[in-house]
Design a protein around this motif. Structure first.
Motif, PDB file in Angstrom:
ATOM      1  N   UNK A  50       0.690  -0.933   0.553  1.00 59.32           N
ATOM      2  CA  UNK A  50       0.079   0.155  -0.280  1.00 59.32           C
ATOM      3  C   UNK A  50       0.641   1.195   0.152  1.00 59.32           C
ATOM      4  N   UNK A  51       2.222   0.908   1.074  1.00 58.39           N
ATOM      5  CA  UNK A  51       2.911   2.380   0.755  1.00 58.39           C
ATOM      6  C   UNK A  51       3.982   1.782  -0.202  1.00 58.39           C
ATOM      7  N   UNK A  52       3.774   1.470  -1.332  1.00 61.06           N
ATOM      8  CA  UNK A  52       4.988   1.849  -1.967  1.00 61.06           C
ATOM      9  C   UNK A  52       5.956   2.940  -2.439  1.00 61.06           C
ATOM     10  N   UNK A 136       1.580   5.519  19.968  1.00 59.31           N
ATOM     11  CA  UNK A 136      -0.415   6.554  19.948  1.00 59.31           C
ATOM     12  C   UNK A 136      -1.442   4.962  20.321  1.00 59.31           C
ATOM     13  N   UNK A 137      -0.692   3.938  18.998  1.00 61.57           N
ATOM     14  CA  UNK A 137      -1.808   2.777  19.145  1.00 61.57           C
ATOM     15  C   UNK A 137      -1.162   1.782  19.269  1.00 61.57           C
ATOM     16  N   UNK A 173      -2.292   6.393  13.723  1.00 58.47           N
ATOM     17  CA  UNK A 173      -1.024   6.830  13.309  1.00 58.47           C
ATOM     18  C   UNK A 173      -1.235   6.365  11.584  1.00 58.47           C
ATOM     19  N   UNK A 174      -2.132   5.430  11.252  1.00 62.92           N
ATOM     20  CA  UNK A 174      -2.083   4.733   9.943  1.00 62.92           C
ATOM     21  C   UNK A 174      -3.088   5.323   9.270  1.00 62.92           C
ATOM     22  N   UNK A 175      -3.876   5.478   9.181  1.00 63.83           N
ATOM     23  CA  UNK A 175      -4.901   6.158   8.872  1.00 63.83           C
ATOM     24  C   UNK A 175      -5.618   4.929   7.786  1.00 63.83           C
ATOM     25  N   UNK A 190      -9.702   3.501   4.459  1.00 58.59           N
ATOM     26  CA  UNK A 190     -11.517   4.578   5.676  1.00 58.59           C
ATOM     27  C   UNK A 190     -12.357   4.083   5.406  1.00 58.59           C
ATOM     28  N   UNK A 191     -12.684   3.794   3.718  1.00 65.04           N
ATOM     29  CA  UNK A 191     -13.918   3.611   2.964  1.00 65.04           C
ATOM     30  C   UNK A 191     -14.211   2.223   3.203  1.00 65.04           C
TER      31      UNK A 191
END
Length: 240
Positions: A50-52, A136-137, A173-175, A190-191
């Motif tokens: 996802x964060x490539x 935080x998480x 933190x990760x969203x 998120x969706x």
């Protein structure tokens, strides 16, 4: 050393102290089961895919975090099953050495529960992650019982996260959401969309290509039937 002594000792550390460089290998023992290993690999694979295009994070599993104020390998270390550090360089590491990483601790930690670690993960480690790491998480998950819980640091104390309608927990933190899918913990956008593995993404692309091909073939067959019908009526379909 007790947890109280450890925390008291940490409070007296000057945040401006610069320690000399170290080169520490992770000391984490083997994972307890294949399911634990699969869970960690799954989370790492999905997040890194996802964060490539990002180079400002570090994610690892079953890796030692060294945080001794005296730069000693033999004291003050923990090995979360999975953790993510934000705002750092994305590169391979032998371990996470806090005094070599500008004092950074993980932004997100996940522990995979087992019979031998549950009490520690819910007690001692939770206290350390809250009071010393200030992570935080914090989440924990049992792949066998499906127990899943999460906490967010509010005014220095962990507050339980409330699940969404789908039973997912939000990582500030990760969203991203975390939730159970087919027996293992996965990331969701998120969706509510499942974050796929590269293999799942390839399968989706293949299925989409097959569907497009089928639709094209169906359209062609429909056109041929229409043309045949027009010819039966002595109408040249090419003149329409």
């Amino acid at each position: 050393m007790t947890i109280a002594q450890e925390l008291d000792d940490q409070k007296g550390i000057c945040q401006d102290v610069i320690f000399p460089p170290g080169d520490l290998y992770s000391d984490e023992p083997p994972l307890e089961s294949e399911l634990h290993l699969r869970q960690i690999i799954l989370l790492l694979t999905c997040l890194e895919w996802l964060w490539r295009d990002r180079n400002d994070f570090y994610a690892a599993g079953n890796l030692t975090i060294y945080y001794s104020p005296r730069q000693r390998k033999s004291e003050y270390f923990r090995g979360p099953d999975f953790f993510v550090v934000l705002g750092t360089e994305r590169k391979t590491r032998k371990s996470w050495v806090v005094w070599e990483e500008d004092g950074k601790y993980p932004n997100v930690i996940l522990e995979i529960l087992s019979n031998s670690t549950t009490n520690t993960d819910k007690g001692l480690k939770k206290t350390i992650y809250q009071d010393t790491f200030r992570t935080p998480d914090y989440f924990w998950f049992d792949p066998y019982t499906q127990e899943f819980a999460g906490f967010h640091l509010v005014d220095g104390e962990y507050q339980p996260l409330q699940a969404s309608e789908q039973g997912h927990l939000w990582s500030h933190q990760l969203g991203l959401y975390l939730g159970v899918y087919e027996g293992l913990l996965r990331f969701f956008t998120q969706d509510g969309q499942l974050v796929p593995t590269p293999e799942e993404k390839a399968e989706q692309a293949e299925q989409k290509a097959e569907q497009s091909q089928q639709q094209a073939e169906q359209a062609e067959q429909k056109a041929e039937r229409l043309a045949a019908k027009l010819r039966e009526l002595n109408i040249d379909p090419d003149t329409i």
